[in-house]
Every structure is written in structure tokens, then in C-alpha cells.
Write an enzyme that holds these catalytic residues in place. Structure first.
Site, mmCIF file in Angstrom:
data_model
loop_
_atom_site.group_PDB
_atom_site.id
_atom_site.type_symbol
_atom_site.label_atom_id
_atom_site.label_comp_id
_atom_site.label_asym_id
_atom_site.label_seq_id
_atom_site.Cartn_x
_atom_site.Cartn_y
_atom_site.Cartn_z
ATOM 1 N N LYS A 1 0.927 -14.888 -13.429
ATOM 2 C CA LYS A 1 -0.355 -14.132 -12.765
ATOM 3 C C LYS A 1 -0.471 -12.662 -12.939
ATOM 4 O O LYS A 1 -1.146 -11.982 -13.339
ATOM 5 C CB LYS A 1 -0.258 -14.474 -11.093
ATOM 6 C CG LYS A 1 -1.121 -13.539 -10.415
ATOM 7 C CD LYS A 1 -0.984 -13.729 -8.998
ATOM 8 C CE LYS A 1 -0.027 -12.815 -8.336
ATOM 9 N NZ LYS A 1 -0.271 -11.549 -8.231
ATOM 10 N N ASN A 2 0.779 -12.004 -12.967
ATOM 11 C CA ASN A 2 0.653 -10.484 -13.009
ATOM 12 C C ASN A 2 0.529 -10.177 -14.537
ATOM 13 O O ASN A 2 -0.213 -8.891 -14.710
ATOM 14 C CB ASN A 2 1.897 -9.986 -12.608
ATOM 15 C CG ASN A 2 1.991 -10.005 -10.963
ATOM 16 O OD1 ASN A 2 1.076 -10.124 -10.460
ATOM 17 N ND2 ASN A 2 3.200 -9.569 -10.503
ATOM 18 N N ARG B 1 -6.176 -5.865 -5.767
ATOM 19 C CA ARG B 1 -6.019 -4.581 -6.146
ATOM 20 C C ARG B 1 -5.959 -4.537 -7.642
ATOM 21 O O ARG B 1 -6.282 -3.427 -8.293
ATOM 22 C CB ARG B 1 -4.332 -4.031 -5.841
ATOM 23 C CG ARG B 1 -4.285 -3.725 -4.392
ATOM 24 C CD ARG B 1 -2.839 -3.241 -4.000
ATOM 25 N NE ARG B 1 -2.594 -2.252 -4.867
ATOM 26 C CZ ARG B 1 -2.606 -1.127 -4.787
ATOM 27 N NH1 ARG B 1 -3.168 -0.604 -3.490
ATOM 28 N NH2 ARG B 1 -2.190 0.022 -5.384
ATOM 29 N N CYS C 1 -2.080 -1.916 1.640
ATOM 30 C CA CYS C 1 -2.170 -3.004 1.761
ATOM 31 C C CYS C 1 -0.822 -3.499 2.702
ATOM 32 O O CYS C 1 -0.120 -2.913 3.050
ATOM 33 C CB CYS C 1 -2.237 -3.900 0.635
ATOM 34 S SG CYS C 1 -0.646 -4.197 -0.262
ATOM 35 N N PRO D 1 0.291 4.188 -3.553
ATOM 36 C CA PRO D 1 -0.650 5.274 -4.208
ATOM 37 C C PRO D 1 -0.894 4.898 -5.668
ATOM 38 O O PRO D 1 -0.133 4.026 -6.229
ATOM 39 C CB PRO D 1 0.037 6.465 -4.066
ATOM 40 C CG PRO D 1 1.434 5.946 -3.630
ATOM 41 C CD PRO D 1 1.323 4.573 -3.121
ATOM 42 N N ILE D 2 -1.970 5.394 -6.144
ATOM 43 C CA ILE D 2 -2.025 5.352 -7.872
ATOM 44 C C ILE D 2 -2.147 6.524 -8.350
ATOM 45 O O ILE D 2 -2.715 6.669 -9.320
ATOM 46 C CB ILE D 2 -3.338 4.401 -8.145
ATOM 47 C CG1 ILE D 2 -4.896 5.254 -7.418
ATOM 48 C CG2 ILE D 2 -3.405 3.243 -7.613
ATOM 49 C CD1 ILE D 2 -5.831 4.651 -8.352
ATOM 50 N N ASP D 3 -1.495 7.423 -7.938
ATOM 51 C CA ASP D 3 -1.260 9.069 -8.405
ATOM 52 C C ASP D 3 -0.815 8.917 -9.878
ATOM 53 O O ASP D 3 -1.240 9.825 -10.693
ATOM 54 C CB ASP D 3 -0.540 9.883 -7.649
ATOM 55 C CG ASP D 3 0.835 9.327 -7.328
ATOM 56 O OD1 ASP D 3 0.925 8.000 -7.017
ATOM 57 O OD2 ASP D 3 1.977 9.906 -7.882
ATOM 58 N N GLN D 4 0.104 7.949 -10.215
ATOM 59 C CA GLN D 4 0.723 8.029 -11.680
ATOM 60 C C GLN D 4 -0.676 7.257 -12.760
ATOM 61 O O GLN D 4 -0.384 7.877 -13.805
ATOM 62 C CB GLN D 4 1.758 7.274 -11.745
ATOM 63 C CG GLN D 4 3.126 7.372 -10.871
ATOM 64 C CD GLN D 4 3.538 9.051 -11.104
ATOM 65 O OE1 GLN D 4 3.886 9.460 -12.221
ATOM 66 N NE2 GLN D 4 3.306 9.930 -10.196
ATOM 67 N N ASP E 1 9.346 -8.870 -5.856
ATOM 68 C CA ASP E 1 8.372 -9.928 -5.277
ATOM 69 C C ASP E 1 9.380 -11.311 -5.108
ATOM 70 O O ASP E 1 8.946 -12.461 -4.802
ATOM 71 C CB ASP E 1 7.638 -10.222 -6.728
ATOM 72 C CG ASP E 1 6.308 -9.346 -6.716
ATOM 73 O OD1 ASP E 1 6.245 -8.635 -5.612
ATOM 74 O OD2 ASP E 1 5.627 -9.421 -7.754
ATOM 75 N N ILE F 1 11.376 -0.779 -3.313
ATOM 76 C CA ILE F 1 9.948 -0.456 -3.874
ATOM 77 C C ILE F 1 8.992 -0.386 -2.967
ATOM 78 O O ILE F 1 8.213 0.590 -2.907
ATOM 79 C CB ILE F 1 9.670 -1.769 -4.925
ATOM 80 C CG1 ILE F 1 11.128 -2.100 -5.735
ATOM 81 C CG2 ILE F 1 8.634 -1.366 -5.937
ATOM 82 C CD1 ILE F 1 11.260 -1.117 -7.056
#
Ligand code: UD1
Length: 433
Positions: free
Chosen positions: A23-24, A94, A118, A124-127, A306, A328
Site C-alpha cells: 500500500k505505502n 494523508r 491523526c 508535522p510535514i516541516d521536512q 507499523d 516514531i
């Protein structure tokens, strides 16, 4: 209609199961597929909810999506008219934010709703943003949207402050058609990073080093069509490995890359299960009660976050005291309360779960708090004495294809029925005796 799983525990799993596409990896690959104006064919696509949401997001911007079958799709990005991904797509999944990198890389412009936090913690998505800016893009966040554009993207040296799967993929997407050379340092090394890079290379990109912590990308001017098959799902495979061990069964898990499963195999062997590796399969069996161990989730090749709820469930049934450290995501122990209702003895202190193994679980009415935790609770139910119902299975269906059919094929007494339907419940009970 809302559905639930009904499970009667106590049946060791036996036989063979075939793992679906990852999936990923598929989420990154589907986003990448819109970057050429030629037609792209993608095979071994898992038939799960998240993939269908991603395909709808791709259709919503005008790309042509043609399903060739449950596991195969053709995408053509030449018909894209809209460069905006709304909150509805992002809220459902996401990873629609991969379209930010893909659209920015192709059209030098994209607007995507900002994903919120979530169920497994703040994310965060700062990177990602730092990467886009390093390539010369302007990135503004306003009215809940990330708006990014640039006259020209230029390669750069980008050092990620933390290992991020999403940022690594998004920067690969944004930079593969940039002017010159991009280097991503401290890149994530997950198998799906390699798969997305291989797919982009099959479209004419020039990406080297994926799978190591330094990825080098030489920008190319265009990408072309391709036909590509996605790698098998490491986490689905790992979940079946745990299910085989927890039920003290003997299962051959087909269509896997054993190397991707090593962190899981090593831990299973350490606590007393048998794991046999073949070219594209693994066999897992266990006879008695397994032992205790310490686990810490880490970026690949470490133990995957996961798989944390699934291994913790197994350890909750093993002998002795185990610890599971989640390094994580900060909020990934929400399933512990549900497991406790089945008889598990787990104490969570910060990001560490201290697990006192018990001899068995008992069935209960429980609810899946998120995708992987939901799968872990199903495994718990398959071991528990008596009947368990699992609600909120839409989380599980985000990432597991035909979960109940695959489990039932291995002998699990499990079915998917409408919620609170006494007639269906009785039918199940009669059927399994
Ligand atoms: C991906 C997987 C998810 C898996 C996770 C970790 C997909 C679609 N999802 O999620 O199933 O659990 O990898 O293996 O592939 N972080 C930041 N800033 C950023 C990006 C990340 O602080 O810009 C932090 C996160 O909060 C987290 C850590 O870095 O603590 C790792 O996150 P990341 O690898 O980015 O996870 P995802 O790509 O979201």
C-alpha cells in the site's frame, strides 16, 4: 452499511496465503504516475480503501484513471486541469500530500490542503516543506492550504533533520525534473522508497542510492510512460507472520521479499518461533507458548512502527516480561485498553509498553482504533477463548485486502457481517458450530 468482524478464537492457522502489493509504495507510485503525459500501467496494486481514495484524488484533478482490474490501473496525466487537492482527500488519506511533490515537480505549482494530526500522533510535514524550499519553491501556508510554486526548481543538497519516509518520497518527486542535481542526506531507507525510485527511473528519471541514507537525483527534462509492478506489502506479510505465531499455527506466506521482513523474522526466532525463508516466501510456525523480548521501533531496517501493535499483542501472550518502545509516533498505544479488556496485562509509561505475558485472552466486543492496531486486535481475537466482535473495521480495510477471506482461508473462524445484526451473528455461530 457499517460492518464488523466476528471471530471465534482458538484455531491455529494452517496453509498458504498470498500477500498483496505494498500500500505505502503504491501511494507514492500513483502520485508519481501523473508526472508524465504518457500512459502508465501499474500492476500488483492492492485492492484496499486508501488506494481507491488516492485514485479518486488523482481523478479529481483531471487525470485519466482506467481500472484494468482489481490490481491493475492505467493513469494518464496529460488531461490534468486542476492543481489543487482539497481537504476532503487529505482528511481521508494523508498520503495525498504526495501529489504536492508530484504536481510541483511537473507543473512548478500545487495547492494541497494541510493534513491535520491523526490518530497515531502529531505528524508535522516541516521536512517536506524544507525540501521544497531548498529546491527554490515558494511555500505559503494559509487558510489551511499549502500553496507552493516556482519559476524554476533547481537541485540542492538537502539534509533531513529526522528520517522521514514521506519527506524523502516527496522530495524525490519534486526534484526528479528539477534543473541539476539534488542530494537527500539522512534519507529514509524503507523498501517503498526504493520502489518509488525504481518506478520513477522506469519513467526516465535518474535517481541513485535509494535504499541508502544518501539519495542522488539528477534532474531530467521529461518523464515517459512505463509499466510497473509494485513490491509485496511488508506489513501485511508481517501481520500474517505474527498471526501464524500467535495461533501456534504453520503458515506459508507467499509473494514476499524475505529481506524486507528480517527485523520481524529475527524477533520471532528470538522468542522461539520457527521462520523458514524461501526465494519469495516465508514459513512461520510455532508450537508452544513463546518467550519475552525487548523491541524498539526504528526507521528501516529497524523494527517497523507499523508492526508495533501486532508484536505487542503476541508478546502479551508470551511468557515473562517484555518491553516495547515506540520511538516514531507518540500515540500508538491506543489499542492497549482494548487488549486489556481481553485480558492482556500491559502498562504504558510514556513511549514504553511494559507487557506481562498472560496465558490466554478471552473474547470481547472491541473496536479498532487505527489501521495496524485494528489488525493486531484481530490477531488477539483469533487466539482468544470464545467470540470477539471487532468494530470500526473500515480502518483495517484501509490497508488489508480481503483480510477476513485471507484469514478464513487459513482456517480462522472469522467473518465480516453488518454491525448489530443478530441474525448474521447466529448464522455465523451455527456455521462454525
Ligand atoms: C510513513 C508510512 C507509515 C509509517 C511511517 C513510519 C506511508 C504512506 N506511511 O508515514 O505507515 O508508519 O512512514 O515508518 O508510507 N516527521 C516530522 N516532520 C516531517 C515528517 C516527519 O517531524 O516533515 C516525523 C513524524 O512525526 C514521525 C517521524 O518523523 O515522528 C517519521 O515520520 P514519516 O517517516 O514521515 O512517516 P510518514 O511518511 O507519515
Amino acid at each position: 452499511m457499517e460492518y464488523q468482524y466476528i471471530i471465534k478464537g482458538g484455531e491455529p492457522l494452517h496453509g498458504e496465503v498470498t500477500i498483496s502489493g505494498a500500500k505505502n509504495a503504491a501511494l507514492g507510485i500513483l502520485a508519481a504516475a501523473i508526472m508524465t503525459d504518457d500512459t502508465v500501467t501499474i500492476d500488483n496494486l492492492p485492492d484496499v480503501r486508501d488506494i481507491n481514495v488516492m485514485l479518486s484524488a488523482i481523478e479529481s484533478i483531471g487525470a485519466t484513471v482506467k481500472r484494468l482490474g482489481p490490481h491493475s490501473v492505467q493513469i494518464n496525466g496529460s488531461t490534468i486541469t486542476d492543481l489543487t487537492i482539497d481537504y476532503d482527500s487529505i482528511r481521508k488519506i494523508r498520503a495525498s500530500y504526495y501529489l504536492l511533490g508530484a504536481l510541483l515537480g511537473k507543473y512548478k505549482k500545487a495547492t494541497v490542503a494541510l493534513p491535520g494530526g491523526c490518530d497515531i500522533g502529531s505528524r508535522p510535514i516541516d521536512q517536506h516543506i524544507k525540501g521544497f524550499r531548498a529546491l527554490g519553491a515558494t511555500v505559503n501556508i494559509e487558510y489551511g492550504m499549502i500553496d507552493t510554486y516556482s519559476d524554476q526548481l533547481t537541485g540542492n543538497h538537502i539534509y533531513l533533520d529526522m528520517v522521514s519516509v514521506g519527506a524523502t518520497i516527496n522530495i524525490m518527486l519534486a526534484s526528479c525534473m528539477a534543473e541539476g542535481r539534488t542530494v537527500i542526506e539522512n534519507a529514509a531507507k524503507e523498501p517503498h522508497i526504493v520502489d518509488v525510485a525504481n518506478f520513477l527511473n522506469s519513467m526516465g528519471a535518474d535517481i541513485k542510492g535509494a535504499g541508502t541514507d544518501k539519495i542522488r537525483i539528477n534532474g531530467v527534462s521529461t518523464l515517459h510512460g512505463s509499466e510497473y509492478a509494485i513490491i509485496p506489502d511488508q506489513i501485511e506479510a508481517g501481520t500474517f507472520m505474527i498471526a501464524a505465531a500467535a495461533t501456534r499455527g504453520n503458515v506459508l506466506i507467499n509473494n514476499v521479499i524475505p529481506k524486507h521482513l528480517e527485523a520481524i523474522s529475527v524477533k520471532l526466532i528470538e522468542i522461539g518461533a520457527t521462520v523458514e525463508e524461501f526465494d519469495d516466501a516465508v514459513r512461520v510456525c510455532a508450537t508452544g507458548r513463546l518467550g519475552h523480548t525487548q523491541i524498539k521501533t526504528l526507521p528501516y531496517p529497524g523494527f517497523p512502527t507499523d508492526m508495533q501493535p501486532q508484536i505487542a499483542t503476541l508478546l502479551a501472550l508470551s511468557e515473562g516480561t517484555s518491553t516495547v518502545t515506540e520511538s516514531i509516533f507518540e500515540n500508538r498505544f491506543r489499542y492497549v485498553d482494548e487488549l486489556a479488556r481481553m485480558g492482556a496485562n500491559i502498562k504504558v509509561e510514556g513511549n514504553v509498553a511494559i507487557i506481562e505475558g498472560v496465558a490466554g485472552f478471552t473474547g470481547a466486543a472491541i473496536s479498532a482504533p487505527d489501521l495496524r492496531a485494528g489488525a493486531a486486535l484481530v490477531v488477539a481475537a483469533m487466539v482468544a477463548d470464545g467470540y470477539t466482535t471487532v468494530d470500526s473495521i473500515e480502518y483495517i480495510e484501509r490497508g488489508y485486502e480481503n483480510f477476513e477471506t485471507k484469514m478464513a482461508g487459513l482456517g480462522a473462524r472469522m467473518a465480516k457481517i453488518p454491525v448489530d445484526n443478530e441474525k448474521e451473528l447466529q448464522k455465523f455461530k451455527l456455521k462454525i458450530g
